[in-house]
Design a protein around this motif. Sequence first.
Motif: not given
Length: 306
Positions: A271-272, A274-276, A279, A281
């Motif tokens: 989560y961190q 991919a979305f913080s 990014i 990825y």
Amino acid sequence: MEDRLDRDLDGEKLTAILVFMLPGLTLFAIFSVGPMLYSAVGSFFTWDGFTIGQFAGFETWIAAFQDDAIINWDNLLAFQYPMGALPQNIIWMVVHVPLSTLLGLGLALLFADLRGRSVLRSMVFLAFTTPTVVIGLVLLFVYDPQAGIFNGLLRSIGLEGMVRNWVQEPQIAIYALVAGGVWVQTGFSMLLYSSALAGIDPALLESARVDGAGRFRRFKDIIWPLVKPVTAVVVIMSMIWVIRIFAIVYAAGGPSGGPGGVFSVLGLEVYQAAFSVPIEYSKAMVVALIELVIALPMAWYIASMD
């Protein structure tokens, strides 16, 4: 003529089976196999946000295992928290799985002959049906140093010196959270064991009792061999649940994974990354694949069981 007719019927059956399986297989390929392959390929490339970039080889994989958020080698060797998401996920597995399995079996045996066992089972199973986000928030209240139920219990039995904020002290915080996970998963384990116990012929147990076999002997020689296959399912399902855990950790510790990241697990790192901001990825793909590599053999074992 008869053999040809049988072959035609077999061909028709096979065609019908394939037609009925095609929608499910298509969805499985799109939403499961496709993302797995996409992540496997994408983990070897650099990413600009969500846009694929240059081929990077194993650079992202090496960087992930050198990242303190994934494995903090210094703290791991000293057995100090935070150790990183992967070791902490393994600690969850080592502590959580045996406890939830043994408690589930114990409660199933305890409730088997009690009146009102349906109500008791429902009360224990309730935690498993509760969203894990809610469980995480409940744990924060339970361990609160002022109003928490757990600290209130310690005060009531004269253990005032042990009162503390259990989810804020790095060396014990993860175990406080694991205890909540055990509470959740015990209901699932108990339900499976209760179903297995209900399938045992009472005449077998009664015959053993008449022959002088005590409780332990009846458990060892009759009950355990019959519930042993269920134990494999319980253990592996619990391990998969632990590997995939996210919501309870996020609710209790936020996106940072608690104080210093002591709650952090692989799901939270995905989560961190991919979305913080910034990014990462490719890192998210690598960590997700680590989860998959751990969980897939367990899922395959369950699927291949007779």
